[in-house]
Design a protein around this motif. Structure first.
Motif, PDB file in Angstrom:
ATOM      1  N   PHE A 121       7.222  -4.569   7.815  1.00 46.21           N
ATOM      2  CA  PHE A 121       7.620  -3.814   6.622  1.00 46.21           C
ATOM      3  C   PHE A 121       6.568  -3.962   5.526  1.00 46.21           C
ATOM      4  O   PHE A 121       6.150  -2.973   4.897  1.00 46.21           O
ATOM      5  N   ILE A 122       6.093  -5.177   5.303  1.00 46.29           N
ATOM      6  CA  ILE A 122       5.053  -5.410   4.300  1.00 46.29           C
ATOM      7  C   ILE A 122       3.741  -4.756   4.727  1.00 46.29           C
ATOM      8  O   ILE A 122       3.023  -4.156   3.922  1.00 46.29           O
ATOM      9  N   GLY A 123       3.426  -4.851   6.013  1.00 43.59           N
ATOM     10  CA  GLY A 123       2.204  -4.225   6.519  1.00 43.59           C
ATOM     11  C   GLY A 123       2.207  -2.724   6.325  1.00 43.59           C
ATOM     12  O   GLY A 123       1.170  -2.125   6.006  1.00 43.59           O
ATOM     13  N   ASP A 124       3.366  -2.092   6.520  1.00 41.05           N
ATOM     14  CA  ASP A 124       3.472  -0.659   6.245  1.00 41.05           C
ATOM     15  C   ASP A 124       3.171  -0.369   4.782  1.00 41.05           C
ATOM     16  O   ASP A 124       2.560   0.656   4.446  1.00 41.05           O
ATOM     17  N   GLY A 125       3.588  -1.271   3.896  1.00 40.90           N
ATOM     18  CA  GLY A 125       3.266  -1.105   2.481  1.00 40.90           C
ATOM     19  C   GLY A 125       1.777  -1.237   2.218  1.00 40.90           C
ATOM     20  O   GLY A 125       1.189  -0.445   1.472  1.00 40.90           O
ATOM     21  N   PHE A 126       1.146  -2.231   2.845  1.00 43.60           N
ATOM     22  CA  PHE A 126      -0.304  -2.381   2.698  1.00 43.60           C
ATOM     23  C   PHE A 126      -1.033  -1.110   3.125  1.00 43.60           C
ATOM     24  O   PHE A 126      -2.049  -0.727   2.543  1.00 43.60           O
ATOM     25  N   ALA A 127      -0.519  -0.472   4.155  1.00 44.34           N
ATOM     26  CA  ALA A 127      -1.198   0.701   4.708  1.00 44.34           C
ATOM     27  C   ALA A 127      -1.139   1.915   3.794  1.00 44.34           C
ATOM     28  O   ALA A 127      -1.849   2.895   4.027  1.00 44.34           O
ATOM     29  N   ALA A 140       1.712 -17.603  -2.554  1.00 46.25           N
ATOM     30  CA  ALA A 140       1.564 -17.650  -1.097  1.00 46.25           C
ATOM     31  C   ALA A 140       2.633 -18.474  -0.390  1.00 46.25           C
ATOM     32  O   ALA A 140       2.974 -18.184   0.757  1.00 46.25           O
ATOM     33  N   GLY A 141       3.145 -19.530  -1.009  1.00 49.60           N
ATOM     34  CA  GLY A 141       4.189 -20.325  -0.363  1.00 49.60           C
ATOM     35  C   GLY A 141       3.757 -20.869   0.988  1.00 49.60           C
ATOM     36  O   GLY A 141       2.755 -21.572   1.109  1.00 49.60           O
ATOM     37  N   ALA A 142       4.492 -20.505   2.030  1.00 52.92           N
ATOM     38  CA  ALA A 142       4.173 -20.964   3.384  1.00 52.92           C
ATOM     39  C   ALA A 142       3.139 -20.081   4.080  1.00 52.92           C
ATOM     40  O   ALA A 142       2.923 -20.194   5.284  1.00 52.92           O
ATOM     41  N   ALA A 143       2.501 -19.188   3.326  1.00 52.34           N
ATOM     42  CA  ALA A 143       1.318 -18.446   3.783  1.00 52.34           C
ATOM     43  C   ALA A 143       1.596 -17.455   4.908  1.00 52.34           C
ATOM     44  O   ALA A 143       0.765 -17.278   5.805  1.00 52.34           O
ATOM     45  N   ALA A 144       2.725 -16.758   4.852  1.00 54.98           N
ATOM     46  CA  ALA A 144       3.022 -15.759   5.873  1.00 54.98           C
ATOM     47  C   ALA A 144       2.015 -14.608   5.864  1.00 54.98           C
ATOM     48  O   ALA A 144       1.687 -14.059   6.914  1.00 54.98           O
ATOM     49  N   ILE A 145       1.523 -14.241   4.683  1.00 54.67           N
ATOM     50  CA  ILE A 145       0.543 -13.151   4.596  1.00 54.67           C
ATOM     51  C   ILE A 145      -0.755 -13.558   5.295  1.00 54.67           C
ATOM     52  O   ILE A 145      -1.343 -12.778   6.053  1.00 54.67           O
ATOM     53  N   SER A 146      -1.194 -14.777   5.081  1.00 52.59           N
ATOM     54  CA  SER A 146      -2.395 -15.269   5.769  1.00 52.59           C
ATOM     55  C   SER A 146      -2.163 -15.345   7.265  1.00 52.59           C
ATOM     56  O   SER A 146      -3.027 -14.966   8.066  1.00 52.59           O
ATOM     57  N   GLY A 147      -0.986 -15.836   7.659  1.00 53.01           N
ATOM     58  CA  GLY A 147      -0.682 -15.915   9.079  1.00 53.01           C
ATOM     59  C   GLY A 147      -0.640 -14.555   9.738  1.00 53.01           C
ATOM     60  O   GLY A 147      -1.166 -14.379  10.841  1.00 53.01           O
TER      61      GLY A 147
END
Length: 423
Positions: free
Chosen positions: A48-54, A68-75
């Motif tokens: 869902f977030i990736g669709d937003g990035f696109a 970033a917290g637990a770094a899900a975006i980096s992962g």
């Protein structure tokens, strides 16, 4: 190894996307290993977030993960785009490093074996009545707990005794804390001797935070430890007391290192530990993802032990009414304005203005259970960004991880992704 597979199946989103902002399949998240238990993780909605990035124009701009917290975006996206991972809590940069920086040297060393002599010598100094037998009475168990906790008043003459002194008999036993300190001592020694690099050190700390999480007698956070009030709670706590820190560390180490060396791509990623306002003032034009706290509880209260293992600074602990607070919180723990009702609107205003000043695009995650009404937040964004930006939102139903904060482990919420795109 625990793998997060982000999928878009059975996701239903309500879209208010303006014309000229089509979806593209560019930002499909990768599967990645989770390393800590984390409240509010976005790992399950990365598609869902990736669709937003696109929907926004990247043009070699970095993605800035502002909270970033637990770094899900980096992962999830560290293989696609340059990531600037920021969080005021330093443990976040350590976790993000495991997803963004290659740990090329630490595999040469058996960390547990190196820590064994240190740990076993210190464990031998504990009195026999501080260990946890498999079977015992509730009264005897609580006496053992008390003796473990009394280490807070003992003076130590060794360099690495922080967890043994501060946390024995709380989330971990004295023996487990000795192992935590010993592994940290080995990592410090290897880094100081130049045998490992920062990425290796952060990788080792990430494995240690994982071992802490899965040997802790709590629910996955460190707000308060549990007391043994009856036979059932005693039995459950004792199960964790008798779980091996080095065994959990080792079980995670090899598969996580294999993932790191096979999947980390050097795209010039950056690790930052600063306040969100300070981070915004120093950014180039970027795509900013913001996932600020939604509720009145401060993350520093739930994850102070992770911050302490990373800083390893023997912090002053919080007292109240002359008594040591049960949670054994650091007195310097961060208080987020996003968690304070009287400050939350001002915090969002500052964030929106900082994004606008840097000519960046913004994707903001928030929920219908947040500290500010979601419609008011959307209106505030539209007002501040003005005609220079297109502002729209998308919704998705999401199980928000609460880590047992209110007696449950997840709660159904509607997650909104507010997007502000520079025209």
């Amino acid at each position: 190894m625990d793998i997060v597979v982000a999928t878009s199946a059975d996701m239903e989103s309500e879209m208010s996307r303006p014309q000229g902002s089509p979806r593209t399949p560019t930002f499909a998240p990768r599967s990645y290993p989770q390393v800590v238990k984390y409240m509010g993780s976005k790992a399950s909605i990365l598609s869902f977030i990736g669709d937003g990035f696109a929907t926004v124009d990247h043009n070699d701009k970095p993605i800035v993960d502002l909270f970033a917290g637990a770094a899900a975006i980096s992962g999830g996206f560290g293989h696609i785009n340059r990531i600037i991972s920021n969080d005021i809590q330093q443990y976040s940069a350590v976790v993000a490093s495991t997803y963004l920086k290659r740990a090329e040297k630490i595999g040469q060393f058996d960390i547990v074996e190196l820590a064994s002599s240190i740990a076993l010598e210190k464990i031998s100094t504990l009195s026999s009545d501080m260990h946890y037998p498999a079977e015992t009475s509730l009264e005897s168990f609580n006496e053992i707990e008390k003796r473990n906790r009394e280490l807070i008043y003992r003076e130590f003459d060794t360099t690495h005794h922080l967890f043994t002194r501060f946390y024995a008999g709380t989330w971990w036993s004295a023996e487990q804390c000795i192992w935590i300190d010993a592994i940290r001592e080995v990592l410090d020694a290897l880094l100081s001797a130049g045998k490992i690099a920062d990425a290796d050190f952060n990788f080792g700390l990430t494995c240690l935070m994982h071992a802490m999480a899965y040997t802790s007698q709590g629910t996955g956070h460190y707000a308060q430890f549990r007391d043994a009030k009856d036979a059932a709670s005693m039995s459950d706590i004792n199960k964790y007391r008798r779980t091996s820190v080095p065994a959990i560390f080792s079980k995670k180490f090899s598969p996580l290192l294999s993932w790191n060396l096979s999947n980390v791509v050097d795209l010039g990623h950056e690790l930052v530990s600063s306040d969100y306002i300070d981070c915004l003032t120093s950014l180039p034009r970027s795509v900013i993802y913001a996932d600020p706290p939604y509720a009145f509880v401060h993350y520093s209260r739930f994850y102070h032990a992770m911050e302490t293992i990373v800083k390893y600074d023997y912090p002053a602990l919080q007292f109240k009414g002359g008594q040591l607070v049960k949670g054994r919180y650091r007195i310097d723990r961060h208080q987020s304005p996003f968690c304070i009702k009287s400050q939350v609107q001002g915090a969002f205003t500052s964030m929106f203005e900082g994004v606008k000043d840097s000519n960046s695009d913004l994707l903001l995650s928030y929920s219908n259970t947040g500290m500010i009404d979601i419609d008011d937040l959307i209106d505030l964004a539209a007002t501040i960004f003005g005609s220079r930006y297109m502002v729209w939102f998308e919704n998705i139903d999401h199980d928000h991880k609460t880590m047992g904060r209110r007696g449950d482990h997840s709660r159904q919420v509607q997650e909104s992704l507010i997007i502000a795109k520079k025209r």
